[in-house]
Design a protein around this motif. Structure first.
Motif, PDB file in Angstrom:
ATOM      1  N   GLY A 250      98.936 -33.068  33.328  1.00 16.02           N
ATOM      2  CA  GLY A 250      98.936 -34.478  33.690  1.00 16.02           C
ATOM      3  C   GLY A 250      98.211 -34.718  35.004  1.00 16.02           C
ATOM      4  N   TRP A 251      98.423 -33.823  35.980  1.00 10.10           N
ATOM      5  CA  TRP A 251      97.720 -33.992  37.251  1.00 10.10           C
ATOM      6  C   TRP A 251      96.221 -33.823  37.065  1.00 10.10           C
ATOM      7  CZ3 TRP A 251      94.615 -30.417  39.748  1.00 10.10           C
ATOM      8  CH2 TRP A 251      94.107 -30.856  40.989  1.00 10.10           C
TER       9      TRP A 251
ATOM     10  N   HIS B 296      94.375 -34.561  34.511  1.00 10.18           N
ATOM     11  CA  HIS B 296      93.795 -35.772  33.921  1.00 10.18           C
ATOM     12  C   HIS B 296      93.675 -36.880  34.965  1.00 10.18           C
ATOM     13  CE1 HIS B 296      93.649 -33.988  30.082  1.00 10.18           C
ATOM     14  NE2 HIS B 296      94.915 -34.173  29.706  1.00 10.18           N
ATOM     15  N   ARG B 297      94.674 -36.991  35.821  1.00 13.22           N
ATOM     16  CA  ARG B 297      94.594 -38.014  36.879  1.00 13.22           C
ATOM     17  C   ARG B 297      93.484 -37.662  37.870  1.00 13.22           C
ATOM     18  NH1 ARG B 297     100.118 -37.299  36.409  1.00 13.22           N
ATOM     19  NH2 ARG B 297     100.235 -36.054  38.323  1.00 13.22           N
TER      20      ARG B 297
ATOM     21  N   ASP C 259      90.125 -38.723  36.597  1.00 14.03           N
ATOM     22  CA  ASP C 259      89.874 -40.147  36.827  1.00 14.03           C
ATOM     23  C   ASP C 259      89.441 -40.379  38.274  1.00 14.03           C
ATOM     24  OD1 ASP C 259      90.594 -40.723  34.222  1.00 14.03           O
ATOM     25  OD2 ASP C 259      92.689 -41.164  34.738  1.00 14.03           O
ATOM     26  N   ARG C 260      90.027 -39.616  39.190  1.00 14.47           N
ATOM     27  CA  ARG C 260      89.670 -39.733  40.597  1.00 14.47           C
ATOM     28  C   ARG C 260      88.230 -39.277  40.829  1.00 14.47           C
ATOM     29  NH1 ARG C 260      89.540 -42.073  45.381  1.00 14.47           N
ATOM     30  NH2 ARG C 260      89.591 -40.608  47.138  1.00 14.47           N
TER      31      ARG C 260
ATOM     32  N   THR D  23     101.460 -30.346  43.458  1.00 11.23           N
ATOM     33  CA  THR D  23     101.983 -30.360  42.093  1.00 11.23           C
ATOM     34  C   THR D  23     102.871 -29.152  41.827  1.00 11.23           C
ATOM     35  OG1 THR D  23     100.057 -31.587  41.286  1.00 11.23           O
ATOM     36  CG2 THR D  23     101.342 -30.373  39.649  1.00 11.23           C
TER      37      THR D  23
END
Length: 569
Positions: A456-457, A459-460, A463-464, A521
């Motif tokens: 999940g991190w 994927h974020r 986006d960043r 994380t």
């Protein structure tokens, strides 16, 4: 109508005087409710040395507050509850039927294990025995049942208004649930009618129950049942002396000669006429009933106040134990988190399958600058390799697995170290034994939770990357964005901070962000695993101020009871 002599005996038995005022009831009820909340907060979950008897006393007090004190304080003028208790074979049910004038409960040795307790009341008093009143935890039923969690209500006009008679299970029953229920019912009594027999009156177990009632200052009347006529001269003075030594006045003792049981499972009326007259007089005398309630109520509050002190002391030890636990766990896991962050910076993570797949993408592991890494990945993306998507997916999975393995390895070391250190402390073994899981190993499902969190991190972070570099930096589609993010993350964990120049802007800043994001994380997941040691705090709300709150609540209840009783004099 009861005779004047009988009415005077009722007053002698209960210590009745003028009817007390109920002005202070809301204040006293509030104080007792505060004491209840303080007891609830002062849980004793850990099996520390010496805690078992204190926990048992605490549970009894909490149950009596729930079952008796708060319901009674909500209605001081309600009918007095007479609980009929005693040993097996004493003839309690037959006596209840005899007092009621008809069969309302079934005698017999099997009855305590086959029926719920029976509460007999006048029909006009029915509203006082709903589920919100006395013994609110028991369901109300109108017929016999095998459910120990039920209370059978029987309306009978032969029972005088103002009183109710509850036929309880035997205190010395072979059934554990019956004994527990008998103890619960005793704690809810305004007056205990203790029934024994010539054959059982000196038995230890029921005598202990009588002693418990007297210790609580419960109003008590004793019936020696089934006394052979020829033994009356011997048994009567012996029992009277035993009771007097325990604090029961001679006027609170009745004797019933042994006699044939007639129709309706009851004794002839003349055998219990003196008891029947006592019951009628007690029901008719509001001052006597209120005095019994006042005595029992005050005794119950005072007992709760007395028990609060040892419970507060035991709760303080529990707080100390939990504090010791958290101190050890925090120290161990803080050191492990630091070690984990160091392992992310020493370039040893990129090896094995992850190294192979990374080399397959970039061709050269010695890329020192993140801009070089991004240029290499963009070149691969521009080649329109049909298998590139699969290779990128496998690279991402290899990265997730490497990070997961690193985390689990550190979590295993942390849990083993914390367990070892805790067992060397004063209370650590009790804490570890209390836990529902093995705290010497990482929590169940840690690996899968870590993998999901890491994915999940990533994927974020992708986006960043698109936000900083622009959507078209790697070409169209999610595949290019994920590829650049993967490259930056691997670059971050394969090079130490500051390698290849300053990481202040562009690709360099993203590498620093990736390095920080991975560390946060993984350490966050590690912290969640440490939080298993918070179970005693979360499960019982064992706040550090719980012992002090309990002591303060006990003092407040004692002061309020004192004011309440002074106003009634």
């Amino acid at each position: 109508m009861a005779s004047v002599a009988t009415e005077e005996r009722v007053r002698d038995v209960t210590g009745a005087g003028p009817a007390p005022s109920t002005r202070a009831t809301p204040e006293l009820r509030s104080a007792v409710a505060g004491l209840q909340a303080a007891f609830d907060a002062a849980g004793l979950p850990l099996d520390l040395s010496g805690v078992a008897p204190v926990r048992e006393e605490r549970d009894r007090v909490v149950a009596q507050i729930d079952d008796y004190l708060l319901p009674r304080l909500a209605g001081l003028d309600g009918p007095a509850l007479i609980v009929v208790g005693g040993p097996t074979g004493a003839g309690k049910s037959t006596l209840v039927n005899s007092l009621a004038g008809r069969a309302v409960t079934t005698p017999g040795l099997l009855r305590p294990t086959t029926r719920s307790p029976v509460l007999v009341h006048h029909p006009a008093d029915r509203e006082w025995f709903g589920p919100e009143r006395v013994l609110p935890t028991l369901d109300r039923v109108d017929r016999p049942t095998t459910d120990h969690e039920s209370l059978q209500l029987v309306a009978s006009p032969t029972v005088p208004r103002g009183v109710a008679v509850l036929d309880a299970p035997d205190f010395d029953s072979i059934d554990d649930r019956n004994r527990e229920l008998a103890t619960t019912l005793l704690a809810a009594a305004d007056l205990l009618l203790f029934v024994t027999s010539a054959a059982r009156y000196s038995d230890q177990v029921p005598w202990l129950q009588l002693s418990l009632a007297l210790e609580r200052q419960t109003a008590v009347t004793v019936v020696m049942n089934r006394v052979p006529a020829e033994d009356m001269a011997t048994v009567s003075p012996h029992l009277t002396r035993m009771l007097r030594d325990s604090g029961v006045a001679a006027d609170a003792v009745f004797f019933v000669e042994e006699g044939a049981i007639g129709d309706g499972d009851r004794l002839p009326a003349e055998s219990v006429s003196h008891l029947r007259a006592w019951l009628d007089a007690f029901g008719a005398d509001a001052a006597a009933r209120r005095s019994a309630v006042r005595q029992t109520l005050g005794g119950a509050v005072r007992r709760a106040v007395r028990v609060a002190a040892p419970v507060a002391d035991a709760a303080a030890l529990q707080v100390e134990a939990v504090s010791e636990l958290l101190t050890v766990a925090d120290k161990v896991y803080a050191g492990t988190a630091e070690s984990l962050r160091g392992a992310l910076h020493d370039s040893t993570l990129v090896r094995g399958d992850l190294m192979v797949r990374w080399m397959d993408l970039v061709g050269n592991h010695d890329l020192e600058r993140p801009d070089d890494t991004l240029a290499t990945v963009r070149k691969q993306l521009a080649g329109h390799d049909p298998g590139l998507g699969t290779r990128l997916q496998q690279l991402g999975q290899a990265l997730d697995l490497a990070l997961e393995t690193l985390l689990v390895d550190h979590a295993e070391r942390a849990s083993a170290d914390a367990s070892r250190r805790l067992r060397a402390t004063t209370h650590g073994r009790a804490l570890l034994d209390w836990s529902t899981e093995d705290l010497s190993r990482p929590g169940r499902g840690l690996g899968s939770r870590a993998r999901k969190t890491i994915r999940g991190w990533r994927h974020r972070f992708a986006d960043r990357v698109a936000e900083v570099l622009g959507d078209d930096a790697a070409g169209p589609g999610r595949e290019g964005r994920d590829a650049l993010a993967l490259a930056l993350v691997i670059h971050a964990v394969s090079t130490p901070p500051g390698a290849g120049g300053q990481e202040q802007e562009g690709a360099g800043a993203l590498v620093a962000e990736a390095r920080d994001g991975v560390a946060k994380t993984l350490t966050a997941v590690l912290a969640e695993d440490r939080d298993r040691y918070l179970q005693p705090v979360l499960a019982w709300n064992l706040a550090p101020d719980a012992p002090g709150r309990l002591r303060a609540a006990a003092r407040a209840a004692a002061r309020t009871l004192d004011r309440h009783e002074r106003r009634e004099v």
